[in-house]
Design a protein around this motif. Structure first.
Motif, PDB file in Angstrom:
ATOM      1  N   VAL A 169       0.833  -1.206   0.000  1.00 31.88           N
ATOM      2  CA  VAL A 169       0.000   0.000   0.000  1.00 31.88           C
ATOM      3  C   VAL A 169       0.864   1.252   0.000  1.00 31.88           C
ATOM      4  N   ILE A 170       1.847   1.302   0.889  1.00 33.94           N
ATOM      5  CA  ILE A 170       2.663   2.508   0.981  1.00 33.94           C
ATOM      6  C   ILE A 170       3.501   2.683  -0.283  1.00 33.94           C
ATOM      7  N   TYR A 171       3.902   1.584  -0.918  1.00 36.06           N
ATOM      8  CA  TYR A 171       4.655   1.685  -2.174  1.00 36.06           C
ATOM      9  C   TYR A 171       3.777   2.249  -3.288  1.00 36.06           C
ATOM     10  N   TYR A 172       2.572   1.702  -3.453  1.00 38.60           N
ATOM     11  CA  TYR A 172       1.697   2.198  -4.505  1.00 38.60           C
ATOM     12  C   TYR A 172       1.349   3.668  -4.295  1.00 38.60           C
ATOM     13  N   VAL A 173       1.151   4.060  -3.036  1.00 43.39           N
ATOM     14  CA  VAL A 173       0.791   5.450  -2.746  1.00 43.39           C
ATOM     15  C   VAL A 173       1.907   6.404  -3.150  1.00 43.39           C
ATOM     16  N   GLY A 217      12.835   0.460   8.123  1.00 44.81           N
ATOM     17  CA  GLY A 217      12.063   0.982   6.999  1.00 44.81           C
ATOM     18  C   GLY A 217      10.602   1.172   7.333  1.00 44.81           C
ATOM     19  N   ALA A 218       9.995   0.175   7.990  1.00 46.53           N
ATOM     20  CA  ALA A 218       8.572   0.257   8.302  1.00 46.53           C
ATOM     21  C   ALA A 218       8.279   1.340   9.329  1.00 46.53           C
ATOM     22  N   VAL A 219       9.102   1.442  10.348  1.00 44.89           N
ATOM     23  CA  VAL A 219       8.906   2.493  11.357  1.00 44.89           C
ATOM     24  C   VAL A 219       9.063   3.876  10.719  1.00 44.89           C
ATOM     25  N   GLY A 220      10.061   4.020   9.856  1.00 45.01           N
ATOM     26  CA  GLY A 220      10.243   5.286   9.160  1.00 45.01           C
ATOM     27  C   GLY A 220       9.023   5.658   8.340  1.00 45.01           C
ATOM     28  N   CYS A 221       8.437   4.684   7.639  1.00 43.97           N
ATOM     29  CA  CYS A 221       7.239   4.953   6.841  1.00 43.97           C
ATOM     30  C   CYS A 221       6.049   5.336   7.729  1.00 43.97           C
ATOM     31  N   ALA A 222       5.867   4.604   8.832  1.00 40.91           N
ATOM     32  CA  ALA A 222       4.742   4.889   9.720  1.00 40.91           C
ATOM     33  C   ALA A 222       4.856   6.272  10.347  1.00 40.91           C
ATOM     34  N   VAL A 223       6.063   6.643  10.756  1.00 35.52           N
ATOM     35  CA  VAL A 223       6.269   7.929  11.435  1.00 35.52           C
ATOM     36  C   VAL A 223       6.161   9.098  10.457  1.00 35.52           C
ATOM     37  N   LEU A 224       6.639   8.914   9.228  1.00 35.98           N
ATOM     38  CA  LEU A 224       6.758  10.025   8.290  1.00 35.98           C
ATOM     39  C   LEU A 224       5.598  10.159   7.309  1.00 35.98           C
ATOM     40  N   HIS A 225       4.718   9.165   7.249  1.00 37.81           N
ATOM     41  CA  HIS A 225       3.647   9.208   6.247  1.00 37.81           C
ATOM     42  C   HIS A 225       2.762  10.450   6.393  1.00 37.81           C
ATOM     43  N   PHE A 226       2.259  10.699   7.580  1.00 44.45           N
ATOM     44  CA  PHE A 226       1.414  11.870   7.782  1.00 44.45           C
ATOM     45  C   PHE A 226       2.176  13.179   7.553  1.00 44.45           C
ATOM     46  N   PRO A 227       3.375  13.357   8.132  1.00 42.59           N
ATOM     47  CA  PRO A 227       4.107  14.601   7.860  1.00 42.59           C
ATOM     48  C   PRO A 227       4.368  14.846   6.379  1.00 42.59           C
ATOM     49  N   MET A 228       4.672  13.803   5.624  1.00 42.07           N
ATOM     50  CA  MET A 228       4.938  13.996   4.194  1.00 42.07           C
ATOM     51  C   MET A 228       3.661  14.317   3.418  1.00 42.07           C
ATOM     52  N   THR A 229       2.527  13.770   3.843  1.00 46.13           N
ATOM     53  CA  THR A 229       1.272  14.150   3.188  1.00 46.13           C
ATOM     54  C   THR A 229       0.903  15.594   3.528  1.00 46.13           C
ATOM     55  N   TRP A 239       8.287  20.840  -5.935  1.00 44.04           N
ATOM     56  CA  TRP A 239       9.387  20.533  -5.015  1.00 44.04           C
ATOM     57  C   TRP A 239       8.864  19.812  -3.788  1.00 44.04           C
ATOM     58  N   GLN A 240       7.642  20.161  -3.361  1.00 49.47           N
ATOM     59  CA  GLN A 240       7.036  19.439  -2.241  1.00 49.47           C
ATOM     60  C   GLN A 240       6.786  17.980  -2.617  1.00 49.47           C
ATOM     61  N   LEU A 241       6.335  17.768  -3.851  1.00 47.72           N
ATOM     62  CA  LEU A 241       6.118  16.403  -4.322  1.00 47.72           C
ATOM     63  C   LEU A 241       7.430  15.629  -4.358  1.00 47.72           C
ATOM     64  N   PHE A 242       8.488  16.242  -4.891  1.00 48.22           N
ATOM     65  CA  PHE A 242       9.779  15.561  -4.968  1.00 48.22           C
ATOM     66  C   PHE A 242      10.317  15.229  -3.579  1.00 48.22           C
ATOM     67  N   VAL A 243      10.285  16.185  -2.656  1.00 42.84           N
ATOM     68  CA  VAL A 243      10.828  15.956  -1.313  1.00 42.84           C
ATOM     69  C   VAL A 243      10.031  14.886  -0.584  1.00 42.84           C
ATOM     70  N   SER A 244       8.706  14.992  -0.608  1.00 41.35           N
ATOM     71  CA  SER A 244       7.885  14.016   0.122  1.00 41.35           C
ATOM     72  C   SER A 244       8.047  12.616  -0.460  1.00 41.35           C
ATOM     73  N   MET A 245       8.042  12.511  -1.791  1.00 33.80           N
ATOM     74  CA  MET A 245       8.238  11.199  -2.408  1.00 33.80           C
ATOM     75  C   MET A 245       9.621  10.643  -2.085  1.00 33.80           C
ATOM     76  N   MET A 263      -8.516   9.555   6.564  1.00 39.01           N
ATOM     77  CA  MET A 263      -8.985   8.187   6.814  1.00 39.01           C
ATOM     78  C   MET A 263      -8.161   7.187   6.013  1.00 39.01           C
ATOM     79  N   PHE A 264      -7.860   7.512   4.757  1.00 39.34           N
ATOM     80  CA  PHE A 264      -7.012   6.614   3.971  1.00 39.34           C
ATOM     81  C   PHE A 264      -5.598   6.584   4.530  1.00 39.34           C
ATOM     82  N   ASN A 265      -5.072   7.735   4.910  1.00 36.20           N
ATOM     83  CA  ASN A 265      -3.719   7.779   5.461  1.00 36.20           C
ATOM     84  C   ASN A 265      -3.613   6.973   6.747  1.00 36.20           C
TER      85      ASN A 265
END
Length: 431
Positions: free
Chosen positions: A256-260, A314-326, A334-340, A402-404
């Motif tokens: 899921v996080i990869y496809y997003v 890797g998983a902890v990094g994704c869980a912690v950073l997903h909301f901040p990057m969204t 540039w926001q898209l590049f940095v967050s991705m 809700m999706f995030n």
């Protein structure tokens, strides 16, 4: 010819390089197929469906795209059995041949104006063929690669799966941008959309020739007295149900996080956040280059400190950073590049070594099917629905959080599963 990480290429003997390229070319072709279908759907939908109703045509085209995901678990079953009964090499050769046939059928398909509904039916058949092939490609190729790799470098070698796949995806997106820029819309609609599918068929043909020359793995050759029929193999898969559920648990968060972030983020930014589509595409392209650089780093690290620490980081990094990057992603490229880029660095930790971990969980006699069936189910159920759910909660429900939250919960599920895994670094895969 598909690229392989330079540090792998530099240390590989000529025969090993051929093995790596042969493995990578089919995997790249699979991801390329999925990328070009999504990229060129707006063009060929009006050619293969009734052009009098453009909305219905594009919806039907996307529905057939989803059929490919539905077919993947069946491909995992069929080619899992082929790989464990007749050889990893034979399964890989057959999957790349079928994928090439699917691409060729789409590339030469007659139009709706010429043959009516038969054009739509041919597209459906082509996607079913590709879905079956793609469902068998990944478990076959990653099992082959894991068994061929030196055990002390298996994590590093495993990075080829996502490395080559990402190159295939990027090639498809880049080709779409080049053709859209070079050809008038009328010519793109008339014949330009056929070019990438015919190229995909030629890529598959090259992969077929390369794979036919590969050696079989030692781990499979030692199974000559244990090769079994389909029914017996399925019983073995059921007997390994704990490992199968571990594959699903590992995969749900990663897929899921990869496809997003790796696949959908540029499209989401263009459609839901109203960024310029061309700039969003190039921003996503650049972020995937960051992903390619990160993959070998995590693979080598896993060979030093173990699989579990890298997966958890890797998983902890994704869980912690997903909301901040969204929250960071609003209205600029540039926001898209940095967050991705930030997210893809941590996603790469799991993606780089997941193929090695999957293979290390199962005994040799059931390794391809044991990985292929649960993996395909997880990707179809969670990865395949991720873009739809993200759009639904963002544009219809108007509650993107809700999706995030759903994505983060799945990552947490994967963390819990990884904590319960045995450490498999350096495991002998001949058993």
């Amino acid at each position: 010819m598909t690229a392989i990480p330079a540090t792998v290429r530099a240390t590989a003997a000529p025969s090993t390089r051929r093995t790596l390229v042969s493995t990578g070319i089919g995997n790249a072709a699979e991801w390329y197929d999925w990328a070009i279908y999504a990229t060129f759907a707006p063009y060929f939908s009006k050619q293969l469906f009734n052009p009098a109703d453009p909305t219905s045509a594009i919806l039907s085209t996307l529905a057939i795209f989803a059929v490919g995901f539905v077919a993947r678990p069946f491909g995992g079953v069929v080619f899992g059995w082929v790989g464990d009964r007749f050889g990893r090499k034979n399964a890989m050769t057959l999957t790349v041949a079928m994928a090439a046939v699917g691409s060729l059928l789409i590339g030469v398909a007659p139009t709706f104006a010429a043959v009516g509904a038969f054009a739509s039916l041919l597209l459906l058949v082509a996607r079913l063929i590709q879905g079956l092939a793609h469902g068998g490609e990944l478990p076959s190729s990653q099992t082959y690669l894991a068994e061929m790799a030196p055990r002390e470098k298996r994590g590093f070698w495993a990075t080829l799966i996502y490395f080559s796949g990402t190159l295939g995806n990027m090639a498809g997106a880049l080709l779409g941008a080049v053709l859209a820029f070079s050809l008038p819309k009328a010519e793109m609609a008339a014949w330009g959309w056929r070019v990438p599918f015919i190229l995909g068929a030629l890529m598959g043909l090259y992969g077929l020739v390369m794979r036919a020359r590969m050696p079989e793995t030692e781990a499979f050759e030692e199974l000559k007295t244990e090769k079994q029929g389909f029914g017996a193999l399925m019983k073995e898969v059921v007997a390994c149900r704990k490992q199968a559920f571990q594959v699903i648990g590992m995969t749900v968060g990663l897929t899921v996080i990869y496809y997003v972030w790796a696949i959908v983020a540029p499209t989401y930014a263009a459609t839901s956040l109203k960024l310029d589509p061309g700039q969003a595409l190039w921003s996503g392209f650049a972020a995937n280059v960051v992903f390619l650089v990160a993959l070998p780093f995590w693979g080598k690290l896993s060979d030093r400190i173990g699989r579990k620490p890298v997966l958890i980081i890797g998983a902890v990094g994704c869980a912690v950073l997903h909301f901040p990057m969204t929250w960071l992603l609003h209205d600029s490229v540039w926001q898209l590049f940095v967050s991705m880029s930030v997210m893809l660095v941590f996603i790469a930790a799991g993606a780089s070594i997941a193929p090695a971990v999957y293979a290390e969980l199962f005994p040799a006699k059931v390794r391809t099917a044991g990985v292929g069936i649960p993996y395909a189910l997880a990707v179809a159920a969670f990865g395949g629905t991720a873009p739809y759910l993200q759009t639904l909660f963002t544009d219809v429900v108007k509650q993107p959080w809700m999706f995030n939250a759903y994505a983060v919960v799945l990552i947490l599920v994967s963390i819990v599963v990884v904590l319960g895994l045995p450490e498999t670094k350096g495991k002998d895969l001949r058993a």
